[in-house]
Structure formats: structure tokens, C-alpha cells
Design a protein around this motif. Structure first.
Motif, mmCIF file in Angstrom:
data_model
loop_
_atom_site.group_PDB
_atom_site.id
_atom_site.type_symbol
_atom_site.label_atom_id
_atom_site.label_comp_id
_atom_site.label_asym_id
_atom_site.label_seq_id
_atom_site.Cartn_x
_atom_site.Cartn_y
_atom_site.Cartn_z
ATOM 1 N N ILE A 116 0.891 -1.153 0.000
ATOM 2 C CA ILE A 116 0.000 0.000 0.000
ATOM 3 C C ILE A 116 0.926 1.198 0.000
ATOM 4 O O ILE A 116 1.691 1.387 0.940
ATOM 5 C CB ILE A 116 -0.872 0.044 1.273
ATOM 6 C CG1 ILE A 116 -1.590 -1.289 1.473
ATOM 7 C CG2 ILE A 116 -1.857 1.196 1.196
ATOM 8 C CD1 ILE A 116 -2.245 -1.422 2.825
ATOM 9 N N GLY A 163 -2.605 -6.802 12.542
ATOM 10 C CA GLY A 163 -1.689 -6.077 11.664
ATOM 11 C C GLY A 163 -0.796 -6.975 10.840
ATOM 12 O O GLY A 163 0.127 -6.507 10.175
ATOM 13 N N ALA A 164 -1.071 -8.280 10.847
ATOM 14 C CA ALA A 164 -0.206 -9.215 10.126
ATOM 15 C C ALA A 164 -0.384 -9.121 8.616
ATOM 16 O O ALA A 164 0.517 -9.447 7.846
ATOM 17 C CB ALA A 164 -0.503 -10.643 10.587
ATOM 18 N N SER A 204 -6.375 -9.009 6.516
ATOM 19 C CA SER A 204 -7.391 -8.271 5.741
ATOM 20 C C SER A 204 -6.812 -7.797 4.419
ATOM 21 O O SER A 204 -7.486 -7.820 3.384
ATOM 22 C CB SER A 204 -7.914 -7.073 6.541
ATOM 23 O OG SER A 204 -8.631 -7.516 7.663
ATOM 24 N N THR A 205 -5.541 -7.399 4.461
ATOM 25 C CA THR A 205 -4.887 -6.978 3.222
ATOM 26 C C THR A 205 -4.929 -8.100 2.194
ATOM 27 O O THR A 205 -5.255 -7.865 1.022
ATOM 28 C CB THR A 205 -3.426 -6.572 3.517
ATOM 29 O OG1 THR A 205 -3.442 -5.525 4.489
ATOM 30 C CG2 THR A 205 -2.722 -6.104 2.267
ATOM 31 N N PRO A 219 -1.474 -12.535 14.206
ATOM 32 C CA PRO A 219 -1.582 -11.348 15.058
ATOM 33 C C PRO A 219 -2.200 -10.146 14.328
ATOM 34 O O PRO A 219 -2.229 -10.106 13.104
ATOM 35 C CB PRO A 219 -0.135 -11.039 15.450
ATOM 36 C CG PRO A 219 0.733 -11.912 14.635
ATOM 37 C CD PRO A 219 -0.091 -12.959 13.987
ATOM 38 N N ILE A 239 3.131 -4.910 2.564
ATOM 39 C CA ILE A 239 2.368 -5.589 3.618
ATOM 40 C C ILE A 239 2.449 -7.108 3.429
ATOM 41 O O ILE A 239 2.692 -7.853 4.365
ATOM 42 C CB ILE A 239 0.884 -5.169 3.596
ATOM 43 C CG1 ILE A 239 0.745 -3.642 3.525
ATOM 44 C CG2 ILE A 239 0.155 -5.747 4.811
ATOM 45 C CD1 ILE A 239 0.950 -2.883 4.790
ATOM 46 N N GLU A 263 -12.902 -12.355 9.730
ATOM 47 C CA GLU A 263 -13.394 -12.179 11.107
ATOM 48 C C GLU A 263 -14.908 -12.048 11.178
ATOM 49 O O GLU A 263 -15.442 -11.191 11.872
ATOM 50 C CB GLU A 263 -12.736 -10.953 11.771
ATOM 51 C CG GLU A 263 -11.236 -11.143 11.927
ATOM 52 C CD GLU A 263 -10.626 -10.145 12.898
ATOM 53 O OE1 GLU A 263 -11.339 -9.707 13.822
ATOM 54 O OE2 GLU A 263 -9.439 -9.816 12.727
#
Ligand SMILES: Nc1ncnc2c1ncn2[C@@H]1O[C@H](COP(=O)(O)OP(=O)(O)OP(=O)(O)O)[C@@H](O)[C@H]1O
Ligand SMILES: [Mg+2]
Lengths: 247, 480
Positions: A11, A37-38, A41-42, A35, A16, A171
Motif C-alpha cells: 500500500i 496487523g499481520a 485483511s490486506t 496477530p 504488507i 473475522e
């Protein structure tokens, strides 16, 4: 079958996804844990074709087709579905209208006949019933004023109607009460079969009690650092992510 | 990533759907405007002396006044002497459909105007205006049975001179503004509606306007009177063929509602907006005003404005009668180089008068969209109420949205509320829709229609559907 090969994405200037390799054979459900921020979702966004994510390396094949070349709507038509971690509100857009527009857009692209209002309502009502939702949801505006759990259930309603071949659930369990968790899981399990596969992103073992995965992968720091059978989730629940990468 | 999409350039290149012209011999007066032309128009229409005088007074007022420049619009100077002020199909007004020029009927067909059986099925009476002369009117008999008068205003001048003389200019006087004066001097035709006491008009009334002749100004004049306890819903819809020159349009609409009467006036305006570079398109300078003269009367304006290069338009209500109600529901869409300066005026004169203003402005491309509204509450208007909501939606980075509310409250017992928002179509909304299979264009259409819902629901059903399609079409190519 979904094949992700050495997928790198960024990004802006920030990388990422740093070389993801993952294969989900048709008919299987795989869980992704990892975890905050791993990059989970990206990964789901890159797979769905969201703007702003630049793929710098690697490829993604879905049933042999390089989907990175396709617009998001064409990926949907090809059978991919993303249940959003944070479903988006569409003010003034009626839920029924949205569902029918989406369903018919996909059907048109798949060369299937469009559903008229009556036929649509029939299948929408059936899906609503199986998710034990109130029919009022059809009349309300898409996700506007929905509670967190209601939004997630609305995602499942869309999935039930669009009948994807590959579902990515980001999630979906978070925010659901105990009963809703069971109902939503039953919805996913109902789709389970030889032509359906899913990537289930979750932080908690309890979802995997209901949707039993064929494999569990750990995504950390933009890479799949560990993969294993369903018992891996139990191990993570007991020990946390510390040391996973080393293992 | 998504190279199956059309580029903005490709999308913008899609042609204006109604951009064709009809090849009919036109009987034209010489170019330009003079007292002689005004006399010619009046003579041509065999008008009575009083109307000629009325026109001449307007012409002189027009000569003395200046084109207004307070609106947020820009255009090269208009040379009023370079237009034709009267044009009509060369044949005399036909008595039945069989006499109508087949070319003309084909044009209507292309536009999807329900003139014959389709009109009957839809329950719509059509008074189709082609350029300046009304050429076909249907359903006259059903309406006549109910005592409703619905005819070209030129005919009303002949058949109902007392009504026309009493009300013409009583809401929008010749001196009102530059464009109203121009219209009063040269108006060619338009619709006249009279609903007698206690009558609920048995069908929706509808007029389709169409601009056709090269360099022909279009000066419609509409007059609608709802007598005590009467009800009427009037629909106006427009499309115009594609032309390179800018075409001038200055209509006047006057509405009069007596005690307990209701007039609902809906417009879908879809005139040629010019091309993607801002060439051509209609200049639309309209004066629309309704007078709620009687107790408990109500006038409701609903407009969906997607066309024209320039829109200058403020449908207004003069709330004179006690408890009278004025409403203004508006969607204005601008794309490419379009400019719209539109809004309303609510003038509260009588006690307990109420007004509602809901304005939705959508700007895309390099366009400019201004809401300009006045709420004036006069000292006698005790208990008056106004609620105004102005929402702007921006698509892209190069467009502009402006909200200019004027509030003048001179009565302490009254209440004025104003809310305004500006938003953008969010990237996550677009992606959400597309991930469900909607194309980018459909996603924009869906979100924009959602944004406009509070206005669209005020439109009669068949118009609402048309308006929704129009919104999507107007914004094609607006999101890259
Ligand atoms: N638009 C953005 N600009 C900059 N950084 C971003 C952007 N979106 C995400 N990131 C960063 O990318 C990383 C991965 O985010 P992502 O949302 O994929 O994590 P996640 O694994 O889904 O986390 P969680 O479990 O909390 O949902 C995070 O460090 C996040 O801050
Ligand atoms: Mg996440």
C-alpha cells in the motif's frame, strides 16, 4: 482451487504482503490466524481486487484463471465472495434492492437468467429464515444502523444468495453472540461441498469448533509462517503467537 | 488490476442518447428580436389586442433591464439578436394523430413518449409541444367531462380569455426578471390547466418539450390554476437533440392554488448538456413560481435536473393563505462542464405557513453545482415553519459544490431549520458494491440513487423509474 504463489503487495510505499504461498484445494476450508496487523485483511482485499493495493510480485489462480487481471465485479462473477471485517454502510440503498441488483449482475455475467422480483423475494426470504434474521432487514438500508453482529449476519445473507465457489470470511465471527455464531457457522457448513472452498480468517478457536477447517495457516509479518491440521489452532490458543515463526 | 473497465475517456465518449434531429420543414421568422417580431408573433397567433399590449410592455421592460450575473455560472455573452424567436412545423395544427407529420411521430417514438395507446395504458394525458406549436393533444374528452381544461395556452387565449387574462403574469409579472420579461414578450406556446372547484384531476397531466430547430429559442409559458379544493399532479419531461450551438431556453411557469387546493408539479429535465469538453448544450433560464393564495393550499415542486449546459432555476412558493404549504424537492446533477445554479424561494406571508426544502446536489467531472435558496418570513407569518436540508455529493476532485442559503426571518414566533452536508462517494462503498458483482457504473448509480431517495420518492411512480435511469446515465464516466 485457489493457488496463491509468492504474492507480494504493498500500500503506497509500505509492503504488507511479503511473499505469500497458499493453496486451497476445491472442497476444502482453510483457516487463517495471525496477530493484529499481520496482513490478513490486506490479503483478503488483494484477492478481491480492491484499488490502492499494488501487487508487485506473484500470482493468484482461481480455478486456473489469473484473477489479478480481473476487476472486482468479474471476480465476484467468477464465484469469489468476501465477507468484510467491517461491512460498509450504503445510505438510502435498500437491502433488498442491493441484494437483487448484485444477484442479477452476477447472474447476467454468468449467463444465467435474471430473477424477477417475485423469484428473488422467495429465495431471499428462504435465506433470511435459515439465518434466523428478521424480514425487516430486507427493507432497511444496507448496513445502516445495523448492530455489529447484524452487519456480519447481513454479509452471510449476501453469501447465501450469491452462492460463491470461494468465500473469504474476514473475522465474520467477531461481534457475533453465541447463538449467532452457531447459526452463521451452519450457514457456511451448508455451502460446504465438493465445489465450495473457503478461507476463514479468525482470531478464535471457538469458530473453528463449528466450522472445522481442513488446514490452519498462521499469517505473521506478511508471510505464512506455519501451516498445520486443525489442532494447530488449539496450540495457538494455548501458547499465543510468540515463537510461532521460530517453530 | 482491473483493465476490463472502460477508461473515463471511453465512457465520456458515449453519445447523448437523444441526440438526433428531425427533418421537418420549419417556418421561421427572421433572426433577432424587435418590437416588430413581437407584433408578428402575436399576429401570427391571431391574439387579441390586450395580449399584444401585454407582450409589448414586456418587450420594453426587457429592453430596459440587464441580464443578471449574480448566479455562480459563466458563459460567453449571449447575442440575443442571433436567435430565432418563433419556429413551428410548417403545417397547420392538425386535428387528429393522422394529420401529424409522421417524422414527428417517429421522433416521439424514439423518445418513448406515450402519445397514443401507450399513453392510454399509462393513464397519462400528453400535450406534446414540438418547438413552439402544440401539435397533438390527447385525452381532452375525459378531462373535459371532469370540467378540467388542459390545452395549449394559445388555445386558452381564444377559448378562455377571461381566465388567461386574470391569471397570466399574476404570479410572475413581466417585470419580474430579465428572462421572465423575455419570455413574456415572445412566448410561443405552452400548457394551460384549469381545475375547477372541488375537482380532483382524473389523471396525471404531462407535457413533453423538445427543442429542435437550429438556433431557435424556446419560450414556453405554462399556467396552472387549481380552484378551491381542486387537486392536480402535473409532469413535465424534456429531452433535446444534439446541437453544437448553445440553445437558449427561458420558460415561465405560473401556478395558482386557491383555498384547500393542491398542485404537485414534477419535472425531469434532460436537455442536451454539451459534450465532455463543454461544447454545446442548452442554456436554461427558467422562472417557476407558485402562489398559494388560499387557506390550506399546497404547492409541491419536485425536480430532477440532469441536463443543460447551464441551469438557472428557482421554483418558488409564495405562501399567502393561512396554513398553506410549500415544498421543494430537488436533485441536480452536473457532470463534465455543466453548471447548475438552482434552488428555491419560500416566501411566508400567511399565518402558520410551512415549507420544506430538500435539495440533493451531485457534482462530477469539472462541473459546478450551486444550491441557492431563500427563506423569507414576513412579520405577519406567525407560527411559520421552514425545514431545509441541503446535501451535496462530490464525485472526483475537480468539481465544485456550493450552498448559498439566505434566511430572512422577521417573525419571532416562527422557526427556521437548516441542515447541510457535503460528502463524497467513498472508495469503500464502491469497492463493497463491486465485490458483490456490480460494475463501477452500476455502483455509482446505486449509491447516487440512495443519496437522492428522499427526493425521488416524491415523484410519480413512472417518473421515478425514468429518473433513476437518467441519474445513472448522466454520471456515466464520472468515476475513473
Ligand atoms: N491504507 C493503509 N495505509 C497504510 N497502512 C495500512 C493501510 N491499510 C493497512 N495498513 C497496514 O497494513 C498492515 C496490515 O493490516 P491488515 O488490516 O491487513 O491486518 P490484519 O491482519 O487484518 O489485522 P487485524 O487482525 O487487526 O484485523 C497493518 O500494519 C496496517 O496498519
Ligand atoms: Mg483484519
Amino acid at each position: 482451487m485457489l493457488e496463491i504463489k509468492n504474492l507480494r503487495a504493498r500500500i503506497g510505499e509500505k509492503e504488507i504482503l511479503k511473499g505469500i504461498d497458499l493453496t486451497v484445494p476445491t472442497g476444502e476450508i482453510h483457516a487463517i490466524m495471525g496477530p493484529n496487523g499481520a496482513g490478513k485483511s490486506t490479503l483478503s482485499y488483494v484477492l478481491s481486487g480492491r484499488d490502492g493495493y499494488e501487487v508487485t510480485e506473484g500470482e493468484v489462480l482461481y480455478n486456473g484463471v489469473n484473477i489479478l487481471e480481473l476487476a472486482p465485479e468479474d471476480r465476484a462473477a467468477a464465484g469469489m465472495f468476501l465477507a468484510f471485517q467491517y461491512p460498509v454502510e450504503l445510505p438510502g440503498v435498500g437491502n433488498a434492492n442491493f441484494l437483487r441488483t448484485a444477484l442479477n449482475a452476477v447472474r447476467r455475467k454468468r449467463g444465467e437468467p435474471e430473477l424477477d422480483a417475485v423469484a428473488f423475494l422467495k429465495s431471499a426470504r428462504a435465506a433470511i429464515k435459515s439465518l434466523q434474521m428478521n424480514e425487516d432487514f430486507l427493507k432497511r438500508n444496507v448496513n445502516v444502523g445495523f448492530s455489529g453482529g447484524e452487519k456480519k449476519r447481513n454479509e452471510m445473507l449476501q453469501m447465501a444468495l450469491l452462492k460463491p465457489g470461494l468465500a473469504i470470511l474476514d473475522e465474520t465471527d467477531s461481534g457475533l453472540d453465541i447463538d449467532a455464531l452457531r447459526i452463521v457457522s451452519e450457514g457456511v457448513n451448508a455451502l460446504r461441498g465438493p465445489s465450495f472452498s473457503a478461507l476463514v480468517i479468525t482470531h478464535y478457536q471457538r469458530l473453528l469448533d463449528h466450522i472445522v477447517p481442513d488446514m490452519v495457516h498462521v499469517l505473521a509479518g506478511g508471510r505464512i509462517v506455519r501451516s498445520g491440521p486443525k489442532e494447530l489452532a488449539l496450540e495457538l490458543e494455548a501458547r499465543g503467537y510468540a515463537g510461532v515463526e521460530a517453530a | 488490476m482491473s483493465d476490463t473497465q472502460l477508461t473515463p475517456e471511453e465512457l465520456a465518449g458515449q453519445k447523448y442518447k437523444y441526440g438526433f434531429t428531425t427533418d421537418i420543414a420549419m417556418e421561421e421568422f427572421p433572426k433577432g428580436l424587435s418590437e416588430e417580431i413581437v407584433r408578428l408573433i402575436s399576429a401570427k397567433k391571431q391574439e387579441p389586442e390586450w395580449l399584444l399590449e401585454w407582450r409589448l410592455k414586456a418587450y420594453r421592460l426587457w429592453c430596459e433591464s440587464e441580464e443578471p450575473h449574480w448566479a455562480h455560472i459563466h458563459h460567453p455573452p449571449i447575442n440575443y439578436q442571433d436567435y430565432y424567436y418563433y419556429a413551428a412545423p410548417a403545417k397547420a395544427a392538425p386535428k387528429s394523430l393522422d394529420e401529424v407529420d409522421p417524422e414527428l411521430l417517429k421522433t416521439y417514438e424514439k423518445l418513448g413518449i406515450p402519445l397514443n395507446e401507450r399513453a392510454a395504458l399509462a393513464g397519462v394525458a400528453v400535450d406534446a409541444v414540438f418547438d413552439s406549436v402544440s401539435v397533438a393533444t390527447t385525452f381532452r374528452e375525459t378531462l373535459a367531462k371532469a370540467g378540467v381544461i388542459f390545452c395549449p395556452i394559445s388555445e386558452a387565449v381564444r377559448e378562455h380569455p377571461e381566465l388567461v387574462r386574470k391569471y397570466l403574469g399574476s404570479v410572475v409579472p413581466q417585470s419580474d426578471n430579465y428572462f421572465a420579461a423575455l419570455n413574456s414578450a415572445v412566448f410561443s406556446d405552452g400548457s394551460f390547466v384549469y381545475i375547477p372547484k372541488g375537482v380532483r384531476c382524473p389523471m396525471e397531466l404531462s407535457t413533453y418539450f423538445r427543442i429542435n430547430a437550429r438556433n431557435t429559442g424556446q419560450f414556453e409559458r405554462t399556467l396552472i390554476i387549481a380552484d378551491e379544493g381542486a387537486y392536480v399532479s402535473y409532469l413535465e419531461g424534456c429531452t433535446a437533440p444534439q446541437r453544437d450551438e448553445n440553445q437558449l431556453h427561458a420558460a415561465v411557469v405560473e401556478l395558482v392554488a386557491m383555498n384547500d387546493a393542491t398542485i404537485k408539479y414534477s419535472t425531469v429535465q434532460n436537455w442536451y448538456p454539451g459534450d465532455a469538453e463543454g461544447r454545446g448544450g442548452i442554456y436554461n433560464f427558467v422562472t417557476k413560481r407558485g402562489a398559494c393564495r388560499g387557506r390550506n393550499s399546497k404547492i409541491s415542486w419536485t425536480q430532477v435536473e440532469t441536463g443543460s449546459a447551464i441551469t438557472w432555476k428557482y421554483p418558488s412558493c409564495i405562501l399567502q393563505g393561512e396554513n398553506s404549504v410549500g415544498e421543494f424537492y430537488s436533485v441536480a446533477v452536473t457532470n463534465h462542464h455543466q453548471q447548475a445554479d438552482t434552488g428555491t424561494k419560500m416566501i411566508h406571508i400567511g399565518k402558520n405557513t410551512r415549507s420544506t426544502i430538500i435539495s440533493k446536489g451531485i457534482s462530477a467531472g469539472k462541473s459546478n453545482n450551486t444550491y441557492r435558496g431563500l427563506v423569507r418570513i414576513l412579520p405577519a407569518a406567525s407560527g411559520a415553519r421552514n425545514f431545509t436540508q441541503c446535501d451535496s455529493l462530490l464525485i472526483g476532485e475537480e468539481c465544485g459544490a456550493h450552498t448559498v442559503p439566505y434566511i430572512e426571518n422577521r417573525n419571532l414566533t416562527s422557526k427556521v431549520e437548516h441542515e447541510a452536508t457535503t460528502s463524497k462517494i467513498a472508495e469503500d462503498q464502491l469497492f463493497y458494491c463491486r465485490s458483490r458483482g456490480l460494475s463501477q457504473e452500476d455502483a455509482v448509480g446505486l449509491i447516487v440513487n440512495g443519496f437522492c431517495k428522499d427526493v425521488l420518492k416524491e415523484l410519480p411512480m413512472e417518473f421515478a423509474v425514468e429518473a433513476q435511469k437518467l441519474l445513472s446515465v448522466s454520471l456515466e464516466g464520472s468515476v475513473g
